[in-house]
Design a protein around this motif. Sequence first.
Motif, PDB file in Angstrom:
ATOM      1  N   ASN A 261      -8.978   0.534  20.838  1.00  0.00           N
ATOM      2  CA  ASN A 261      -7.935   0.937  22.066  1.00  0.00           C
ATOM      3  C   ASN A 261      -7.125   1.784  22.050  1.00  0.00           C
ATOM      4  N   ASP A 262      -5.592   1.107  21.423  1.00  0.00           N
ATOM      5  CA  ASP A 262      -4.505   1.122  21.643  1.00  0.00           C
ATOM      6  C   ASP A 262      -4.620   3.477  20.852  1.00  0.00           C
ATOM      7  N   TYR A 263      -4.000   3.858  21.518  1.00  0.00           N
ATOM      8  CA  TYR A 263      -3.421   4.667  21.781  1.00  0.00           C
ATOM      9  C   TYR A 263      -4.803   6.215  21.392  1.00  0.00           C
TER      10      TYR A 263
ATOM     11  N   PRO B 246       1.637   6.092  15.179  1.00  0.00           N
ATOM     12  CA  PRO B 246       2.634   6.250  13.894  1.00  0.00           C
ATOM     13  C   PRO B 246       2.429   6.543  12.844  1.00  0.00           C
ATOM     14  N   VAL B 247       2.664   7.071  12.088  1.00  0.00           N
ATOM     15  CA  VAL B 247       1.907   7.219  10.622  1.00  0.00           C
ATOM     16  C   VAL B 247       1.194   5.625   9.854  1.00  0.00           C
ATOM     17  N   SER B 248       2.041   4.569  10.037  1.00  0.00           N
ATOM     18  CA  SER B 248       2.488   3.328   9.426  1.00  0.00           C
ATOM     19  C   SER B 248       1.017   2.523   9.227  1.00  0.00           C
ATOM     20  N   THR B 249       0.306   3.111  11.028  1.00  0.00           N
ATOM     21  CA  THR B 249      -0.663   1.918  12.072  1.00  0.00           C
ATOM     22  C   THR B 249      -1.289   1.485  10.768  1.00  0.00           C
TER      23      THR B 249
ATOM     24  N   TYR C  14      -4.335  -0.085  11.126  1.00  0.00           N
ATOM     25  CA  TYR C  14      -6.083   0.501  11.914  1.00  0.00           C
ATOM     26  C   TYR C  14      -5.711   1.131  11.921  1.00  0.00           C
ATOM     27  N   GLY C  15      -7.441   1.569  11.783  1.00  0.00           N
ATOM     28  CA  GLY C  15      -8.212   3.055  12.728  1.00  0.00           C
ATOM     29  C   GLY C  15      -8.430   2.300  14.301  1.00  0.00           C
TER      30      GLY C  15
ATOM     31  N   PRO D 181      -6.903   4.063   5.046  1.00  0.00           N
ATOM     32  CA  PRO D 181      -6.583   3.419   5.485  1.00  0.00           C
ATOM     33  C   PRO D 181      -5.898   2.874   4.031  1.00  0.00           C
ATOM     34  N   GLU D 182      -6.026   3.094   3.102  1.00  0.00           N
ATOM     35  CA  GLU D 182      -4.616   2.552   2.347  1.00  0.00           C
ATOM     36  C   GLU D 182      -3.275   3.060   2.099  1.00  0.00           C
TER      37      GLU D 182
END
Length: 345
Positions: free
Chosen positions: A297-299, A306-309, A311-312, A320-321
């Motif tokens: 539910n974030d974002y 952020p690109v280095s988040t 989790y999808g 994901p890696e």
Amino acid sequence: MNELRVLAKQLFKLFVIVFVLIGLVFIWLLTYKPNSKKEILDKTEIIVSIENWKAKDAILELTNMPRRVKSGYYLISETSAYMGPYAVRPEDRYSGNNLACSNCHLQKGAQAGSGSWVGILERFPQFGGRANKMGTIEDRINGCMERSMNGKILPVDSEQMKSIIAYMEWLGEDIPESKKAEFKGYPKIKIPDEKVDLVKGKQVYSKECVVCHGENGAGVLNTEVGKGYTYPPLWGPDSFNDGAGMNRVITAAEFIKSNMPYLQATWDNPKLTDEEAYHVAGYINSFSRPHKFNTENDYPDKKLKPVSTPYGPWVDDFSPEQHKYGPFPPIIEFYKKKYGITKTK
């Protein structure tokens, strides 16, 4: 004779006028010079005062703090004892681990480059992508409570919340305008155009971090019960959870570059290179830590993630890696081209 008398009178009048003018000029010079000198001295004193301004040392000023500010100080410096697992009353146990807020916000929130709280109240309300709305300082504090502290939110009208904000306000008193940017967030790094190298990261960790945080990343717990950590754990069950900002490689690298090794590096005089901070951040975040539920539910606007988040979900086709370990510049370029969004982390 009459002509001579008239001429004498005119000369006398002229003499009087000249005398008066000279007197006025003399008086003006007497009054002007001291004032000019005072103005110069005053301006010099202001400039020197700004250049020499330093953030407050909370420990030195503890005895003179107002009651609520002092309460906030203990909440952020001995979090575990006052609103964590060691709080006397179960209803006060909001933090889920034994970290202190000041384990990350160094010098009790006063250190530039470590997410300092000096002047922070002036920066709120501000837009936050994680909630996709304007957020208050209370929202920001509760973001840390749920993620970095792996706990639950503080009621906005609680004494704990009011005291923490009072402490933050106290820290920012009298900060010069020219100093405000210095205490905002973390200084940026040049993001390497490569994937995190865990071998390099481990080498940096072994050389620069292990002495405080240990081989197993468990940190050093204070010998006095309830006092939290002298050096905090970087992974494992008592660390920040996987929904925290520090679980993002770029964010962690920015913090590490500006502040680590502890007491050796500062934002304007770092010890590690951007690459070293980047690889060791990835190494630290390669280990397990508590899980934050409902991160999907974030974002709400996934384009703002952020690109280095790590989790999808995401609105791109990168793996994901790659979102966890990079390389990140291709992801940044994708969002710039497709959505016109310039991302820095």
